[in-house]
Scaffold this motif. Structure first.
Motif, mmCIF file in Angstrom:
data_model
loop_
_atom_site.group_PDB
_atom_site.id
_atom_site.type_symbol
_atom_site.label_atom_id
_atom_site.label_comp_id
_atom_site.label_asym_id
_atom_site.label_seq_id
_atom_site.Cartn_x
_atom_site.Cartn_y
_atom_site.Cartn_z
ATOM 1 N N ILE A 1 82.117 30.247 55.681
ATOM 2 C CA ILE A 1 82.215 31.137 56.848
ATOM 3 C C ILE A 1 81.175 30.748 57.897
ATOM 4 C CG2 ILE A 1 81.893 33.521 57.642
ATOM 5 C CD1 ILE A 1 84.562 33.041 56.305
ATOM 6 N N GLY A 2 79.971 30.391 57.454
ATOM 7 C CA GLY A 2 78.931 29.977 58.405
ATOM 8 C C GLY A 2 79.369 28.772 59.225
ATOM 9 N N MET A 3 79.980 27.786 58.578
ATOM 10 C CA MET A 3 80.459 26.612 59.301
ATOM 11 C C MET A 3 81.603 26.992 60.234
ATOM 12 S SD MET A 3 80.391 23.488 60.211
ATOM 13 C CE MET A 3 79.195 22.778 59.101
ATOM 14 N N LEU A 4 82.512 27.859 59.787
ATOM 15 C CA LEU A 4 83.612 28.288 60.656
ATOM 16 C C LEU A 4 83.079 29.022 61.886
ATOM 17 C CD1 LEU A 4 86.361 29.437 58.128
ATOM 18 C CD2 LEU A 4 86.293 27.343 59.514
ATOM 19 N N ARG A 5 81.997 29.781 61.719
ATOM 20 C CA ARG A 5 81.376 30.458 62.870
ATOM 21 C C ARG A 5 80.862 29.426 63.872
ATOM 22 N NH1 ARG A 5 78.554 34.649 59.167
ATOM 23 N NH2 ARG A 5 79.998 36.381 59.333
ATOM 24 N N ARG A 6 80.219 28.374 63.383
ATOM 25 C CA ARG A 6 79.690 27.336 64.280
ATOM 26 C C ARG A 6 80.831 26.582 64.967
ATOM 27 N NH1 ARG A 6 76.098 26.375 59.861
ATOM 28 N NH2 ARG A 6 76.944 24.283 59.515
#
Length: 192
Positions: free
Chosen positions: A50-55
């Protein structure tokens, strides 16, 4: 996520990236990821945190929810003047987003400049897109370029000017009446 869901997510990321004329490498740089990871993600060969998708979403000017929106056809969307989202701007100015999120191929803003107001004391840039400024009412001066090499363009109702968003620019209302302008930007920038 299942294989088909991963593939659909990857296809949507690739579609938004290409709409914004971004390379895989540019998206990877913005999202602080490797180009090979972005390439594998777009092809549905890997999943993401999810953190990578946010970025990734942030780099594309989207929300994570936009990445999972499976509507192929957005269709028409009506925005009433009183319902336009207002953006934070300099004192004496009001700026409204006309195009609706998720931004697809173009972003459009309406703005009002009270007498003596401007976009700020310093010229600014955002991404490297094509931008058109159209004066609807009143008149404004558009400064293009930086400091000593800046060129002033006085624009009256119906006048427009086209430039790259990577060129430092600044809008000033030096008249005694409120000015109203439209900005049309393609592809959408990530500054919103």
């Amino acid at each position: 996520m299942t294989g088909p869901e991963t593939a659909r997510l990857g296809a949507r990321i690739r579609a938004y990236r290409t709409m914004r004329h971004m390379t895989v490498r540019a998206l990877a740089t913005e999202a602080k990821a490797s180009a090979s990871f972005i390439s594998q993600l777009e092809r549905g060969q890997t999943s993401s945190s999810i953190g990578m998708l946010r970025r990734i979403a942030s780099a594309l000017g989207l929300t994570v929810a936009d990445l999972f929106n499976e509507e192929d056809e957005i269709g028409h969307r009506v925005v009433r003047r009183e319902a336009r989202p207002e953006l934070h701007t300099a004192p004496g100015t009001r700026k409204f987003l006309i195009s609706q999120r998720p931004l697809q191929n173009v972003e459009v803003y309406a703005a009002e400049f009270d007498p003596g107001s401007s976009t700020g004391d310093e010229p600014y840039t955002h991404s490297d897109s094509q931008e058109i400024l159209l004066v609807i009412r009143g008149q404004v001066t558009l400064w293009l370029g930086s400091d000593g090499s800046a060129t002033a363009h006085l624009l009256k109702p119906g006048d427009s000017v086209e430039y790259r968003t990577s060129v430092p620019h600044r809008v000033v209302n030096e008249c005694h009446e409120t000015a109203e302008v439209l900005w049309i930007v393609s592809p959408p920038t990530t500054s919103v």
